[in-house]
Design a protein around this motif. Sequence first.
Motif, PDB file in Angstrom:
ATOM      1  N   ALA A 115       5.011 -46.358 -16.216  1.00  0.00           N
ATOM      2  CA  ALA A 115       4.112 -46.044 -15.060  1.00  0.00           C
ATOM      3  C   ALA A 115       4.616 -46.443 -13.599  1.00  0.00           C
ATOM      4  O   ALA A 115       5.330 -47.688 -13.504  1.00  0.00           O
ATOM      5  CB  ALA A 115       2.639 -46.445 -15.525  1.00  0.00           C
ATOM      6  N   ILE A 116       4.221 -45.748 -12.831  1.00  0.00           N
ATOM      7  CA  ILE A 116       4.665 -46.075 -11.157  1.00  0.00           C
ATOM      8  C   ILE A 116       3.469 -46.104 -10.407  1.00  0.00           C
ATOM      9  O   ILE A 116       2.603 -45.143 -10.636  1.00  0.00           O
ATOM     10  CB  ILE A 116       5.778 -44.901 -10.735  1.00  0.00           C
ATOM     11  N   LEU A 117       3.452 -47.045  -9.556  1.00  0.00           N
ATOM     12  CA  LEU A 117       2.330 -46.941  -8.736  1.00  0.00           C
ATOM     13  C   LEU A 117       2.682 -46.390  -7.223  1.00  0.00           C
ATOM     14  O   LEU A 117       3.916 -46.407  -6.819  1.00  0.00           O
ATOM     15  CB  LEU A 117       1.983 -48.462  -8.237  1.00  0.00           C
ATOM     16  N   SER A 118       1.833 -45.554  -6.564  1.00  0.00           N
ATOM     17  CA  SER A 118       2.094 -45.178  -5.281  1.00  0.00           C
ATOM     18  C   SER A 118       0.888 -45.805  -4.334  1.00  0.00           C
ATOM     19  O   SER A 118      -0.381 -45.601  -4.457  1.00  0.00           O
ATOM     20  CB  SER A 118       1.834 -43.522  -5.197  1.00  0.00           C
ATOM     21  N   LEU A 119       1.471 -46.319  -3.331  1.00  0.00           N
ATOM     22  CA  LEU A 119       0.756 -46.696  -2.070  1.00  0.00           C
ATOM     23  C   LEU A 119       0.473 -45.453  -0.925  1.00  0.00           C
ATOM     24  O   LEU A 119       1.620 -45.560  -0.441  1.00  0.00           O
ATOM     25  CB  LEU A 119       1.355 -47.933  -1.706  1.00  0.00           C
ATOM     26  N   ASP A 120      -0.439 -45.156  -1.043  1.00  0.00           N
ATOM     27  CA  ASP A 120      -0.829 -44.193  -0.117  1.00  0.00           C
ATOM     28  C   ASP A 120      -1.378 -44.348   1.215  1.00  0.00           C
ATOM     29  O   ASP A 120      -2.532 -45.212   1.147  1.00  0.00           O
ATOM     30  CB  ASP A 120      -1.576 -42.976  -0.849  1.00  0.00           C
ATOM     31  N   ARG A 121      -1.115 -43.657   2.211  1.00  0.00           N
ATOM     32  CA  ARG A 121      -1.569 -43.920   3.495  1.00  0.00           C
ATOM     33  C   ARG A 121      -1.594 -42.501   4.368  1.00  0.00           C
ATOM     34  O   ARG A 121      -0.754 -41.817   4.300  1.00  0.00           O
ATOM     35  CB  ARG A 121      -0.753 -45.012   4.309  1.00  0.00           C
ATOM     36  N   ARG A 122      -2.363 -42.317   5.102  1.00  0.00           N
ATOM     37  CA  ARG A 122      -2.618 -41.085   6.118  1.00  0.00           C
ATOM     38  C   ARG A 122      -3.003 -41.500   7.520  1.00  0.00           C
ATOM     39  O   ARG A 122      -4.070 -42.206   7.273  1.00  0.00           O
ATOM     40  CB  ARG A 122      -3.512 -40.224   5.559  1.00  0.00           C
ATOM     41  N   ASP A 123      -2.263 -41.253   8.410  1.00  0.00           N
ATOM     42  CA  ASP A 123      -2.732 -41.498   9.781  1.00  0.00           C
ATOM     43  C   ASP A 123      -2.981 -42.975   9.824  1.00  0.00           C
ATOM     44  O   ASP A 123      -4.047 -43.369  10.785  1.00  0.00           O
ATOM     45  CB  ASP A 123      -3.999 -40.641  10.098  1.00  0.00           C
ATOM     46  N   GLY A 124      -2.151 -43.960   9.519  1.00  0.00           N
ATOM     47  CA  GLY A 124      -2.529 -45.374   9.505  1.00  0.00           C
ATOM     48  C   GLY A 124      -3.604 -46.024   8.875  1.00  0.00           C
ATOM     49  O   GLY A 124      -3.601 -47.173   8.676  1.00  0.00           O
ATOM     50  N   GLN A 125      -4.249 -45.049   7.846  1.00  0.00           N
ATOM     51  CA  GLN A 125      -5.567 -45.585   7.201  1.00  0.00           C
ATOM     52  C   GLN A 125      -5.023 -45.678   5.721  1.00  0.00           C
ATOM     53  O   GLN A 125      -4.457 -44.456   5.148  1.00  0.00           O
ATOM     54  CB  GLN A 125      -6.526 -44.686   7.424  1.00  0.00           C
ATOM     55  N   ARG A 126      -5.124 -46.661   4.924  1.00  0.00           N
ATOM     56  CA  ARG A 126      -4.557 -47.012   3.677  1.00  0.00           C
ATOM     57  C   ARG A 126      -5.794 -46.106   2.747  1.00  0.00           C
ATOM     58  O   ARG A 126      -6.957 -46.263   3.035  1.00  0.00           O
ATOM     59  CB  ARG A 126      -4.552 -48.215   3.195  1.00  0.00           C
ATOM     60  N   LEU A 127      -5.430 -45.120   1.946  1.00  0.00           N
ATOM     61  CA  LEU A 127      -6.106 -44.467   1.071  1.00  0.00           C
ATOM     62  C   LEU A 127      -6.100 -45.375  -0.507  1.00  0.00           C
ATOM     63  O   LEU A 127      -5.273 -45.257  -1.196  1.00  0.00           O
ATOM     64  CB  LEU A 127      -5.716 -43.141   0.445  1.00  0.00           C
ATOM     65  N   ASP A 128      -7.222 -46.367  -0.545  1.00  0.00           N
ATOM     66  CA  ASP A 128      -7.146 -47.410  -1.324  1.00  0.00           C
ATOM     67  C   ASP A 128      -8.234 -48.101  -1.771  1.00  0.00           C
ATOM     68  O   ASP A 128      -8.576 -49.331  -1.535  1.00  0.00           O
ATOM     69  CB  ASP A 128      -6.034 -48.547  -0.789  1.00  0.00           C
ATOM     70  N   ALA A 129      -9.091 -47.261  -2.702  1.00  0.00           N
ATOM     71  CA  ALA A 129     -10.378 -47.759  -3.252  1.00  0.00           C
ATOM     72  C   ALA A 129     -10.204 -49.146  -4.034  1.00  0.00           C
ATOM     73  O   ALA A 129     -10.951 -50.104  -4.338  1.00  0.00           O
ATOM     74  CB  ALA A 129     -11.252 -46.735  -3.847  1.00  0.00           C
ATOM     75  N   ALA A 130      -8.892 -49.005  -4.966  1.00  0.00           N
ATOM     76  CA  ALA A 130      -8.732 -50.045  -5.641  1.00  0.00           C
ATOM     77  C   ALA A 130      -8.083 -51.333  -5.015  1.00  0.00           C
ATOM     78  O   ALA A 130      -7.970 -52.421  -5.833  1.00  0.00           O
ATOM     79  CB  ALA A 130      -7.816 -49.699  -6.736  1.00  0.00           C
ATOM     80  N   GLY A 131      -7.761 -51.371  -4.046  1.00  0.00           N
ATOM     81  CA  GLY A 131      -7.219 -52.448  -3.234  1.00  0.00           C
ATOM     82  C   GLY A 131      -5.824 -52.701  -3.489  1.00  0.00           C
ATOM     83  O   GLY A 131      -5.478 -53.778  -3.662  1.00  0.00           O
ATOM     84  N   CYS A 132      -4.829 -51.481  -4.027  1.00  0.00           N
ATOM     85  CA  CYS A 132      -3.339 -51.802  -4.262  1.00  0.00           C
ATOM     86  C   CYS A 132      -2.683 -52.589  -3.209  1.00  0.00           C
ATOM     87  O   CYS A 132      -1.811 -53.057  -3.670  1.00  0.00           O
ATOM     88  CB  CYS A 132      -3.011 -50.343  -4.683  1.00  0.00           C
TER      89      CYS A 132
END
Length: 252
Positions: free
Chosen positions: A144-161
């Motif tokens: 498995a691979i993790l993707s740390l996602d961000r848009r317009d400077g904001q982290r998309l991250d409900a799980a706190g990755c």
Amino acid sequence: MDLIPVLDLMGGQVVRAVRGQRSAYLPMQSMLCEGSDPLAMARALRRHTSSGVLYVADLDALQGGAVQHAVLRELLAGLPGLRIWLDAGFADRAAASAVLDQLDPAEAAAIDPVFASESLRDAQALAACFAPEVVTRDAIGARAILSLDRRDGQRLDAAGCWERPDAWPQRVIVMTLERVGAQAGPDLDTLAALRLRSPHTQFIGAGGVRDAADLRHAAAAGAQAWLVASALHDGRLAASDASASRERGAAG
């Protein structure tokens, strides 16, 4: 450094991703082949890059729809030896298992699930994907691979990755969505900051690569690979650029 070609799938066809604004994506128009058929496009990308890996973003699944199993089967049957990195909006490990269980064992074994921070449900889901005991006991955890996602400077991250480098797997994608298809250049500052926090992680960049110079800069910044679509389809990255990126990675 490896160049990983990307297929963004929506409604059974390949679309052009721009800044993560999925509702506005249009069918891909490419210099590599005619039309937006996934298998034809995947074959053209493989010819152009010689990559044995294809990153597939199933935008139907990412937006709450059904996973496009028929397209996955077609890609794997039509391109023997292909590995697919699949981002299909997995909220947790069980969701990935459910998708792979609908494929035959050989097909499932050729897919590395991507758990994206924009999709993971919570911190418990993150732990269940990448905890050491999970990684060592089953095939999904091991690849498995993790993707740390961000848009317009904001982290998309409900799980706190983003704040849990202790929970990261060996391979981590740094996905800067506002740079995808935008010809804005790669976000090397974020890559460098994450490398300081986790020096032994293999970081894969996504978004912004425009040309061979960007690939060189990304390799110098320590990226193990980069996900690329628009620059390939628009003819701004040649096959020789893809080969050179691999040679630089091998030399490093």
